[in-house]
Every structure is written in structure tokens, then in C-alpha cells.
Design a protein around this motif. Structure first.
Motif, PDB file in Angstrom:
ATOM      1  N   LEU A  16      -0.244 -13.648   7.543  1.00 45.64           N
ATOM      2  CA  LEU A  16      -1.324 -14.633   7.515  1.00 45.64           C
ATOM      3  C   LEU A  16      -1.972 -14.689   8.893  1.00 45.64           C
ATOM      4  N   GLU A  20      -6.913 -17.247   8.326  1.00 49.21           N
ATOM      5  CA  GLU A  20      -6.425 -17.610   6.981  1.00 49.21           C
ATOM      6  C   GLU A  20      -5.634 -18.916   7.043  1.00 49.21           C
ATOM      7  N   GLY A  24      -6.646 -22.361   5.001  1.00 48.56           N
ATOM      8  CA  GLY A  24      -5.683 -22.966   4.067  1.00 48.56           C
ATOM      9  C   GLY A  24      -5.347 -24.395   4.460  1.00 48.56           C
ATOM     10  N   LEU A 133       4.642 -23.028   4.305  1.00 43.31           N
ATOM     11  CA  LEU A 133       5.044 -21.840   3.549  1.00 43.31           C
ATOM     12  C   LEU A 133       6.108 -22.185   2.523  1.00 43.31           C
ATOM     13  N   CYS A 149       0.984 -24.913   1.290  1.00 44.48           N
ATOM     14  CA  CYS A 149      -0.256 -24.256   1.725  1.00 44.48           C
ATOM     15  C   CYS A 149      -0.288 -22.802   1.255  1.00 44.48           C
ATOM     16  N   PHE A 150       0.812 -22.087   1.452  1.00 45.67           N
ATOM     17  CA  PHE A 150       0.883 -20.671   1.065  1.00 45.67           C
ATOM     18  C   PHE A 150       2.246 -20.364   0.439  1.00 45.67           C
ATOM     19  N   THR A 151       2.234 -19.562  -0.617  1.00 40.13           N
ATOM     20  CA  THR A 151       3.488 -19.080  -1.210  1.00 40.13           C
ATOM     21  C   THR A 151       3.664 -17.641  -0.736  1.00 40.13           C
ATOM     22  N   ILE A 152       4.861 -17.350  -0.205  1.00 43.32           N
ATOM     23  CA  ILE A 152       5.082 -16.021   0.385  1.00 43.32           C
ATOM     24  C   ILE A 152       6.294 -15.329  -0.248  1.00 43.32           C
TER      25      ILE A 152
END
Ligand code: IMP
Ligand code: MG
Length: 186
Positions: A16, A20, A24, A133, A149-152
Motif C-alpha cells: 500500500l 493509497e 483509504g 489492516l 480500511c484495507f483487507t490484506i
């Protein structure tokens, strides 16, 4: 500015970018602003990994809010007992407050699950979990974030507050740490 040299050589790839992350976090801030309209939430930063995220997130929330800090870890080997060690507690009395716990990453979810149980005993009006995350592949508890916020994917990530042995927290981007870095030291 720290750029693709030095510590970046230890990364397998960048996951990221700074841009980005910013986009987000802006979207997340707008969502929280809408969801908590008319309220004055208390945002609690989990030390130390969430510091960068926390500082950026609160500036994207257009509400009168308060901030606090907590440092917690699980007792190793006693996960089933659900014990959490609060090394630094919040200053605020959270009873009756709308609390948002701000975390860097949820992997197993064990520490945060135990912390949530502990904080709920103090009778907040509401308690929600915000994470930068989410690594659902690592989950070993029932904990699910209310906001992610973000799926990793699985893999060890560093940067933007996240560390490996206290290193890489100051990278502006998030990257996957190259395997040879941690295999060398373990
Ligand atoms: P848990 O496994 O969900 O209890 O995660 C506990 C803590 O481990 C997180 O708050 C992070 O500080 C750390 N952690 C988990 N996965 C990673 C990672 O990929 N990179 C850096 N720290 C991590
Ligand atoms: Mg953490």
C-alpha cells in the motif's frame, strides 16, 4: 523523504503506497463522521503500531472528538484464559462514552478480543473496533473489526507504524517484509 533505497531493500514488495493509504483513510474518516454525527466519540489509539494511522485518521473525522492511548498485550501461553496485560491504560473514564479502539492490524485478533472484553466491563455507551489492516487469514478468535480500511493477504507487513523488531515504523508506505530478513534473525 525516505525512498526506494535503504530500508526499502528489505521489502519483497510495496503493498500500500502512501497515496493509497491516504485515500483509504479519508474514506474511513468520512464514514465515521457520518456514523457518529451528533456524538463526541473517544478515539483510543493502541500503542505503538497504530500511531501513524491514528494521527492521520483523526484529521479526517469532522466531529468534536477526544483522544486517548492504551498499550496492551496478551499473556503468552494463556490465550484460552482470555487474560490481557494493560501496560498503559487510558486516562479517561470510558463509562457512558462512545469509544472507538484504533488498531494497526488484526491478525489472530486474540489481544484485541481480550482487551475488548476488559473495556466492556467499564460500561461504555458503545465500543467499536477500527483497524487499518485486516488479515482475516490469521484469525484465531471471534473478533471482527467494525471498520477496516484495507483487507490484506497473509504475510508479514511493515511500515506506516508497523514494525519488525521495532524497525520500519517510519516508512511512509506499507510493504511485505522479505522472508530472508526474518529467517536470518530467527
Ligand atoms: P493479533 O495477532 O491480532 O493479536 O495481533 C497483535 C499485534 O501483532 C498487532 O497489533 C500488531 O502489532 C502485531 N502484528 C500482527 N501481524 C503483524 C504484521 O504483519 N506486521 C507487523 N505487526 C503485526
Ligand atoms: Mg499493535
Amino acid at each position: 523523504m525516505i525512498r526506494k533505497s535503504g530500508m526499502y531493500a528489505d521489502l519483497e514488495c510495496i503493498l500500500l503506497t502512501e497515496e493509497e493509504l491516504k485515500a483509504g483513510i479519508r474514506r474511513l474518516g468520512e464514514t465515521i463522521t457520518r456514523d457518529y454525527a451528533g456524538k463526541e466519540p473517544l478515539l483510543v489509539c493502541t500503542l505503538k503500531g497504530a500511531v501513524n494511522f491514528f494521527a492521520d485518521l483523526i484529521r479526517e473525522i469532522d466531529l468534536p472528538l477526544a483522544v486517548d492511548f492504551i498499550a496492551a498485550s496478551s499473556y503468552k501461553g494463556t490465550e484460552s484464559t482470555g487474560k490481557v496485560n494493560i501496560r498503559k491504560d487510558v486516562d479517561a473514564d470510558i463509562a457512558g462514552r462512545d469509544v472507538l479502539i484504533v488498531e494497526d492490524i488484526i491478525d489472530t485478533g486474540i489481544t484485541l478480543n481480550n482487551l475488548k472484553t476488559e473495556l466492556l466491563k467499564r460500561k461504555p455507551a458503545s465500543l467499536k473496533i477500527v483497524t487499518l489492516l485486516d488479515k482475516p487469514g490469521g484469525r484465531q478468535s471471534d473478533l471482527e473489526p467494525d471498520y477496516a480500511c484495507f483487507t490484506i493477504p497473509d504475510g508479514f507487513v511493515v511500515g506506516y507504524g508497523l514494525d519488525y523488531n521495532e524497525k520500519y515504523r517510519n516508512l511512509p508506505d506499507i510493504g511485505i517484509l522479505a522472508r530472508h530478513i526474518y529467517e536470518k534473525e530467527n
